[in-house]
Write an enzyme that holds these catalytic residues in place. Structure first.
Site, PDB file in Angstrom:
ATOM      1  N   GLY A 138      44.304 -25.143 -78.620  1.00 51.43           N
ATOM      2  CA  GLY A 138      45.489 -24.713 -79.655  1.00 51.43           C
ATOM      3  C   GLY A 138      45.379 -25.555 -81.086  1.00 51.43           C
ATOM      4  O   GLY A 138      45.000 -26.758 -80.987  1.00 51.43           O
ATOM      5  N   CYS A 139      45.786 -24.942 -82.146  1.00 54.19           N
ATOM      6  CA  CYS A 139      45.914 -25.969 -83.124  1.00 54.19           C
ATOM      7  C   CYS A 139      47.255 -26.020 -83.696  1.00 54.19           C
ATOM      8  O   CYS A 139      47.389 -26.847 -84.956  1.00 54.19           O
ATOM      9  CB  CYS A 139      45.009 -25.345 -84.323  1.00 54.19           C
ATOM     10  SG  CYS A 139      45.454 -23.649 -84.599  1.00 54.19           S
ATOM     11  N   ILE A 140      48.346 -25.823 -82.919  1.00 52.98           N
ATOM     12  CA  ILE A 140      49.505 -26.166 -83.130  1.00 52.98           C
ATOM     13  C   ILE A 140      50.047 -27.500 -82.539  1.00 52.98           C
ATOM     14  O   ILE A 140      49.780 -27.700 -81.173  1.00 52.98           O
ATOM     15  CB  ILE A 140      50.644 -25.189 -82.555  1.00 52.98           C
ATOM     16  CG1 ILE A 140      50.175 -23.831 -83.588  1.00 52.98           C
ATOM     17  CG2 ILE A 140      51.856 -25.518 -83.167  1.00 52.98           C
ATOM     18  CD1 ILE A 140      50.401 -23.867 -85.080  1.00 52.98           C
TER      19      ILE A 140
END
Lengths: 158, 329
Positions: free
Chosen positions: B327-329
């Site tokens: 994920g990119c969060i």
């Protein structure tokens, strides 16, 4: 064995738009940079100031008019209420994906060590003071100061 | 003194009643006599009147009054069968308002406006077809602007009145009872204009409480198969991005070694995070991202960056022997 950036890699992100859809790219880029061990600075200028303004951060809109990707004719997208409707739909979708809100994203960024700055000239233009901004904003600086801070950084304009 | 006997007492009451009765009889006789006198005097007058009346009725008959009245009766009958007594009562309450409305609507100025408008409708066949541009152009006309203003004002008033009606309806005890019933029974709402509403989500199955909720789509795809081995160190395979190729090969000793290579000295706080990451991967087959770790363990983002400097989620994933978080969060 390690491919986490061990060099002094830096990114300087300039956020110049205040739409909900325009806020996320800069915030996610900054967060991804921190997660990858890259130093991150975000400079909020012009409409981007809305992202870090206390009274606006929870009410960012999505502008559909003139956006070819929105799939909606500009005639209709410009009708009153369309943009808040679009913003509402986008918020709902982000909630389903468990994306944090803009306010939460800024908190995460601050805690992860990204530095947030507001543009002095834009602050004067929009007649805002430091008190109007979120507490995560580190300082109000000029564009020149920002270049000094971001010395050696890769600059991303959003 | 002698106490009056009960017998005497009753006698006195009866004689008093008799007196009253005889008085009333006298009154009735008197009235009867007067009525008879009245009849005697009235008979010739009535005869005359009946003559005139029947003449008049014949005249009316000729002019079609009765036929009209019979038709009116039929109309009245239809009205009576169509409306209940309560409707009539409501009509009585509303009659003043109705009359006022009628008076306002029949003012000459109002009638002039209506007449003008209906004249346009009569000539509707001569109107030219018009598109959106034509509409926009038409709004420059002063009369159209005025008409639009009137229409807007009309709409505002209609809207306000409609709001009042709906408020009133909501406040009525019947409606309150109905809505209360609806909340208890969970009755489905009436479909409006055929719009299909999605059925309410079924209550979560009990097993969902036992298992951790799978992360949302933004957090990457589950990975069940081991990653391809790019390097082997101390007999353990690692993937190209430096994570343990097969998470099942993980041991606590190996974790300490990997941590040391990352410049992390393992403490209780470190272990708490590592254990959560292993347990979460075990359950979901997805390496947790920073947000998931902070939300589940209560360790703040800031502390996480202190415990595992530089990329915390990736460093923890390495130490815990799970793949790189996606994920990119």
């Amino acid at each position: 064995m390690s491919n986490i950036a061990t060099s002094k890699r830096k990114v300087a992100i300039i956020a110049s738009h205040g739409g909900l859809d325009e806020a996320y790219p800069s915030l996610i880029l900054a967060n991804a940079a921190r997660q990858s061990g890259i130093e991150a600075f975000v400079f909020f200028t012009f409409w981007g100031l809305d992202i870090i303004t206390e009274s606006k951060v929870d009410h960012l809109h999505v502008n559909l008019a003139g956006n070819a990707s929105s799939g909606m004719p500009t005639m209709i997208a410009g009708l009153p209420g369309m943009e808040s409707l679009a913003a509402k739909m986008m918020r709902k979708q982000m909630e389903e994906l468990e994306l944090p809100s803009v306010r939460e994203m800024l908190q995460i960024l601050d805690e992860s060590g990204a530095e947030l700055y507001a543009c002095e000239l834009a602050m004067k233009m929009f007649k805002r003071s430091k008190e109007d901004l979120l507490p995560q904003v580190k300082d109000v600086i000029t564009a020149g100061d920002f270049y000094d801070l971001a010395d050696g950084a890769q600059i991303i304009f959003t | 003194m002698e106490v009056p006997r009960p017998h005497d007492h009753q006698l006195a009451a009866v004689s008093a009643k008799l007196d009253a009765l005889s008085q009333q009889v006298g009154l009735i006789v008197e009235r009867q006599r007067k009525t008879e006198e009245l009849f005697a005097e009235m008979t010739p007058i009535l005869k005359l009147a009946m003559g005139v009346a029947s003449e008049r009725l014949g005249d009316l008959e000729r002019r079609g009054y009765f036929e009209f009245a019979t038709e009116m009766l039929k109309v009245a009958d239809r009205v009576v069968t169509g409306f209940g007594p309560s409707d009539v009562r409501q009509l009585g309450d509303a009659i003043v308002g109705i009359l006022e409305t009628v008076r306002a609507m029949t003012q000459p100025e109002v009638l002039a406006v209506a007449g003008e408008a209906s004249a346009v409708l009569q000539n509707a066949d001569q109107a030219e077809p018009m598109g959106i541009l034509g509409m926009v152009r038409a709004t420059r006309d002063d009369d159209v602007q005025k008409g639009m203003a009137v229409m807007m004002e009309l709409m505002r008033h209609v809207g306000r009145a409609a709001q009042l009606v709906s408020d009133k309806r909501a406040a009525s005890p019947l409606e309150q009872k109905r809505s209360k019933l609806a909340t208890i029974t969970g009755a489905k709402k009436k479909k409006v204009l055929g719009v299909e509403r999605p059925a309410p989500a079924a209550p979560a199955a009990p097993r969902a409480q036992a298992e951790p909720k799978a992360p949302a789509a933004s957090c990457g795809v589950p990975q069940t198969a081991p990653s391809p081995v790019a390097a082997v160190l101390d007999g353990v395979g690692f993937s190209a991005d430096g994570h343990l190729a097969d998470p099942t090969q993980w041991t606590a000793e190996l974790a300490v070694k990997i941590a040391a290579a990352q410049g992390v000295g393992m403490s209780d706080a470190h272990w708490k995070v590592v254990e959560f990451v292993r347990a979460d991967f075990e359950a979901t087959k997805v390496s947790p991202n920073i947000r998931r770790i902070t939300q589940a363990t209560g360790v703040t983002t800031k502390d996480l960056y202190t415990l595992f400097p530089k990329a915390p989620a990736r460093t923890v994933a390495k130490i815990a022997g799970v793949p790189k978080p996606a994920g990119c969060i």
